[in-house]
Design an enzyme around this catalytic site. Sequence first.
Site, mmCIF file in Angstrom:
data_model
loop_
_atom_site.group_PDB
_atom_site.id
_atom_site.type_symbol
_atom_site.label_atom_id
_atom_site.label_comp_id
_atom_site.label_asym_id
_atom_site.label_seq_id
_atom_site.Cartn_x
_atom_site.Cartn_y
_atom_site.Cartn_z
ATOM 1 C CG MET A 9 -21.566 -0.965 9.713
ATOM 2 S SD MET A 9 -22.442 -0.043 8.448
ATOM 3 C CE MET A 9 -22.176 -1.052 7.011
ATOM 4 C CD GLN B 192 -7.155 -4.084 11.200
ATOM 5 O OE1 GLN B 192 -6.001 -4.241 10.875
ATOM 6 N NE2 GLN B 192 -7.843 -5.020 11.854
ATOM 7 N N GLY C 58 0.808 -1.214 0.000
ATOM 8 C CA GLY C 58 0.000 0.000 0.000
ATOM 9 C C GLY C 58 0.838 1.259 0.000
ATOM 10 C CG ASP D 235 17.837 -2.689 6.610
ATOM 11 O OD1 ASP D 235 16.735 -3.284 6.593
ATOM 12 O OD2 ASP D 235 18.857 -3.133 6.056
ATOM 13 N NE ARG E 92 -4.627 -11.243 6.592
ATOM 14 C CZ ARG E 92 -5.842 -10.884 6.185
ATOM 15 N NH1 ARG E 92 -6.649 -10.224 6.989
ATOM 16 N NH2 ARG E 92 -6.257 -11.187 4.964
ATOM 17 C CG HIS F 257 -11.846 -13.002 8.667
ATOM 18 N ND1 HIS F 257 -11.098 -11.852 8.595
ATOM 19 C CD2 HIS F 257 -12.287 -13.233 7.404
ATOM 20 C CE1 HIS F 257 -11.079 -11.416 7.354
ATOM 21 N NE2 HIS F 257 -11.798 -12.231 6.610
ATOM 22 C CG PHE G 298 10.235 -3.331 9.247
ATOM 23 C CD1 PHE G 298 9.987 -4.094 10.374
ATOM 24 C CD2 PHE G 298 10.814 -3.936 8.149
ATOM 25 C CE1 PHE G 298 10.302 -5.442 10.400
ATOM 26 C CE2 PHE G 298 11.128 -5.286 8.155
ATOM 27 C CZ PHE G 298 10.872 -6.046 9.293
#
EC number: 1.5.1.11
Length: 399
Positions: free
Chosen positions: A206, A118, A13, A37, A324, A212, A35
């Site tokens: 929503m 999220q 993304g 290097d 996940r 899941h 994150f």
Amino acid sequence: MTVKVCVCGGGNGAHTLSGLAASRDGVEVRVLTLFADEAERWTKALGADELTVIVNEKDGTQTEVKSRPKVITKDPEIAISGADVVILTVPAFAHEGYFQAMAPYVQDSALIVGLPSQAGFEFQCRDILGDKAAAVSMMSFETLPWACRIKEFGRKVEVLGTKSVLAASLIKGTAKTVDPLSTLQMLHGAEPVFRLAKHFLEMLIMSYSFVHPAILFGRWGSWDGKPVPEAPLFYQGIDQATADMLTACSNECKDVANAIMAACPGNDLSDVKDIYQWYLEYYHEDIQDDHDLYHAITTNKSYKGLVHPVKAVDGGVAPDFGNRYLTEDIPMGMIVFKGVAIAAGVAIPSNDKLIMWAQEKIGKEYLVDGALTGKDVATTRCPQRYGFNTLDAILTGKK
């Protein structure tokens, strides 16, 4: 006026958004990746060249967009200082680190965007930014705008598909920002068409973070522990009992939304839909039989071939509960909704049943006797973790 945009992240993304946004006139893009290097590797990979975004258009053609971010860095002061828009394109578990990194440098007039956010994005942002949180504006998107994959790290990314419409919520701060919707639309292009939700809790509720876990529970809730020959179909393999569980959880979402509107007039959550209506709206072109939720899911062409997360074991495969679907959707989804439900005084027994099952599978403790008092609550984004214990605190950000 130049719009200064900081894109946070180094994944699919972030590559896509950095390339698209940097190609717009009057836009300066800084990339911040904390994150390891990654910033150094991206800078080295790109060299003096341009970043290429290959866009697969809906008519079957391909478009190449070439551009170059002004800077790719691990230093938040360089990336965040003076930024008009800060966009987080990292998984929810990484948001905390970026909020902490930006806190000393983010300006009051900044627009902070979760793409996607999220559940609990706003609670975490308000808690970490402290006094600045009242000034900044916060925007939350329900998903990424594209299906995209890096083809060559730091140099080339491909957009496989772009959503037609995408919803976002907005909490306006006291400081004046760039126009949120038109600016984000300009950065992304003609599609997806962004629409503004009526309320940030509409987006939280929503997010349907129960989907899941409910499907996993439906297939493996009474599993005997013996390996199965192959990974079962995920969505298209559900049974009627799972569809009923999804409906029950969805009804509890509506109950919470209605309770909030009754207790706090002026907060409009009337657009919170039941999950069946949501499927009909978002997947109407892909569903072959729409007469009930069970058939809407099992005949959804976009789900063809998608299977349960599994791991190889002697004799076949077994479910992978470390996926996940549980490790993110419970602490960053269902537990956040549970926290809102508690503040609203609404019982959600179907959601509770899934949480109790799932937390055991991932070795966590969030819910104890119906209360969020488990030892792992501090790793979630439920409002209570941040001291937002009442509906008023949840809605206003004032503890």
